[in-house]
Design an enzyme around this catalytic site. Structure first.
Site, PDB file in Angstrom:
ATOM      1  N   ASP A   1     -12.244  12.517 -11.869  1.00 26.96           N
ATOM      2  CA  ASP A   1     -13.220  12.648 -10.786  1.00 26.96           C
ATOM      3  C   ASP A   1     -14.579  12.147 -11.255  1.00 26.96           C
ATOM      4  O   ASP A   1     -14.903  12.227 -12.438  1.00 26.96           O
ATOM      5  CB  ASP A   1     -13.325  14.110 -10.333  1.00 26.96           C
ATOM      6  CG  ASP A   1     -14.015  14.235  -8.981  1.00 26.96           C
ATOM      7  OD1 ASP A   1     -13.311  14.369  -7.964  1.00 26.96           O
ATOM      8  OD2 ASP A   1     -15.257  14.178  -8.927  1.00 26.96           O
TER       9      ASP A   1
ATOM     10  N   PHE B   1     -10.748   4.739   1.145  1.00 33.33           N
ATOM     11  CA  PHE B   1      -9.672   3.753   1.091  1.00 33.33           C
ATOM     12  C   PHE B   1      -9.893   2.683   0.024  1.00 33.33           C
ATOM     13  O   PHE B   1      -8.964   1.965  -0.329  1.00 33.33           O
ATOM     14  CB  PHE B   1      -9.442   3.123   2.470  1.00 33.33           C
ATOM     15  CG  PHE B   1      -8.611   4.005   3.365  1.00 33.33           C
ATOM     16  CD1 PHE B   1      -7.234   4.034   3.230  1.00 33.33           C
ATOM     17  CD2 PHE B   1      -9.208   4.837   4.296  1.00 33.33           C
ATOM     18  CE1 PHE B   1      -6.460   4.870   4.020  1.00 33.33           C
ATOM     19  CE2 PHE B   1      -8.447   5.684   5.089  1.00 33.33           C
ATOM     20  CZ  PHE B   1      -7.066   5.700   4.952  1.00 33.33           C
TER      21      PHE B   1
ATOM     22  N   CYS C   1     -15.091   8.796   6.857  1.00 34.85           N
ATOM     23  CA  CYS C   1     -16.124   9.640   6.238  1.00 34.85           C
ATOM     24  C   CYS C   1     -16.119  11.028   6.859  1.00 34.85           C
ATOM     25  O   CYS C   1     -15.987  11.166   8.073  1.00 34.85           O
ATOM     26  CB  CYS C   1     -17.488   8.996   6.387  1.00 34.85           C
ATOM     27  SG  CYS C   1     -17.711   7.612   5.270  1.00 34.85           S
TER      28      CYS C   1
ATOM     29  N   CYS D   1       3.062  -5.571  -1.778  1.00 32.45           N
ATOM     30  CA  CYS D   1       4.432  -5.239  -2.176  1.00 32.45           C
ATOM     31  C   CYS D   1       5.456  -6.288  -1.735  1.00 32.45           C
ATOM     32  O   CYS D   1       6.657  -6.104  -1.929  1.00 32.45           O
ATOM     33  CB  CYS D   1       4.828  -3.859  -1.650  1.00 32.45           C
ATOM     34  SG  CYS D   1       5.196  -3.815   0.112  1.00 32.45           S
TER      35      CYS D   1
END
Lengths: 339, 67
Positions: free
Chosen positions: A55, A127, A181, A243
């Site tokens: 963090d 994100f 947010c 991916c």
């Protein structure tokens, strides 16, 4: 040997074999806020062999309503979340390995953080980092469990490289602005529900019960009493940049690296140093004091308040400028005191 | 018309004709949402052309970022 895990071993799908496997796994939790502390406590109590929690922030009074590992004293001392969380977690279970990392996670840090990791838990609040997690997950074939919460609403999905669609497949475009947010607040039960969804999938994966995983994108709203669950396999895209057959992992490229970030809903700008460094907080404190500034310290960070703004400097050279969303103003204050 | 949305029966205006309009009605058009209609998952590009009919069963999941 005590019977710490006896109830979990009695649960047939896990059993002694599942417990043994769990004890050999290493989980990386990105974020030590509401979702991070909830996930960490459950996984540490369950007996995951090693937990690393990362963090970039410190404990604030507004965290205490839902971030279950923190106390008033932590808010008063402005203790870094990762350090406090690890300390509490070690008291909960001293028989496993717990590692704290006080740092910002960018494409640079994620490479070393994911060394030897079996599963990543998303406990972040934006994100930018999720897209980085999504790309490293595909590149290194490490599953990760998306989780997010806003108001009374929550959502979760477990992404397994090579099997499920990835976050890029599902999103197509990155959600921006108000949707991400936390300006509308959040209630603790919604946090706990997402933690529940994430840790249930985590335990299935880590104990070798992949066939029990839900495979569904799941959301709920505890205030509107709604629950939704969608099988999203068909959204996997062959041409996905993260991916697909010609994956390029766009979010791991350093060109996406910005030195400044406006922290979600916090009226705060984070500035990272041009290159990784170790800040001498003692020397900095002395020089700021000699300028007549009142300096507050704990072992991990230093805070002072010039021009009605609060600046908080961490040992890794990062500085948080509170009281503004203006990156230009934040940079100018940074350059005045940190060169 | 009556729709089933995320397990609840909901009355929505009859002038809603497409999935895109349904998302607008729930103020979800600015958000990224995954929609399932009558157990069939929809591609995002099909939202403007997929019709909404009385009695349809929807599951709608939208993405949020907080943590």
């Amino acid at each position: 040997m005590n019977d710490r895990y006896s109830r979990q071993e009695l649960f047939a799908p896990i059993g002694k074999e599942g417990q043994r496997r769990l004890g050999e796994r290493h989980v990386l939790i990105i974020g030590a806020g509401a979702l991070g502390t909830g996930n960490a406590e459950i996984l540490v109590r369950a007996g995951v062999g090693k937990v690393t929690i990362v963090d970039r922030d410190y404990v604030d009074w507004s965290n205490l309503q839902r971030q279950q590992l923190y106390t008033e004293e932590d808010a008063i001392q402005r203790m870094p979340k990762a350090a406090v969380a690890a300390e509490r977690l070690k008291k909960i279970n001293s028989s496993i390995e717990i590692e704290a990392k006080i740092m910002d996670v960018t494409p640079v840090e994620i490479e070393s953080l994911t060394e030897g990791i079996d599963l990543m838990i998303d406990a972040s609040d934006n994100f930018d980092i999720r897209m980085i997690m999504n790309d490293i997950s595909q590149k290194k074939q490490i599953p990760w469990i998306y989780g997010a919460v806003l108001g009374s609403y929550g959502i979760s999905y477990a992404i397994i490289p090579g099997k499920t669609p990835c976050l890029s497949c599902l999103l197509e475009t990155i959600p921006i602005g108000g949707a991400t947010c936390d300006t509308v607040g959040v209630i603790a039960p919604a946090v706990q529900m997402v933690v529940t969804l994430q840790t249930a999938e985590a335990l299935k994966w880590l104990t070798g019960n992949e066939e029990a995983m839900s495979g569904r994108l799941t959301s709920f709203d505890l205030w509107k009493n709604e629950y939704a669950s969608i099988r999203v396999d068909k959204l996997k895209k062959e041409d996905c940049p993260s991916c697909g057959v010609r994956a390029q992992y766009p979010f791991l490229s350093a060109s996406n690296l910005s030195r400044t970030a406006v922290l979600c809903g916090r009226d705060t700008v984070q500035i990272r140093p041009p290159k990784p460094q170790s800040l001498d907080l003692d020397a900095l404190g002395e020089s700021l004091s000699s300028l007549g500034l009142k300096v507050e310290r704990n072992p991990y960070l230093l805070a002072f308040q010039p021009d009605h703004r609060r600046l908080v400097a961490f040992r890794d050279g990062r500085v948080l400028v509170h009281g503004t969303k203006d990156t230009a103003e934040a940079r100018s204050l940074y350059h005045r005191y940190f060169g | 018309m009556k729709l089933s949305i995320n397990g609840n029966t909901v009355e929505v205006p009859d002038n809603i004709r497409t999935v895109s309009e349904l998302l607008q009605h729930f103020k979800l058009e600015q958000k990224v949402a995954v929609v399932e209609r009558n157990r069939e998952i929809l591609e995002k590009k099909d939202h403007p052309t997929t019709e909404v009919r009385d009695g349809d069963v929807f599951e709608i999941v939208h993405f949020v970022g907080g943590g």
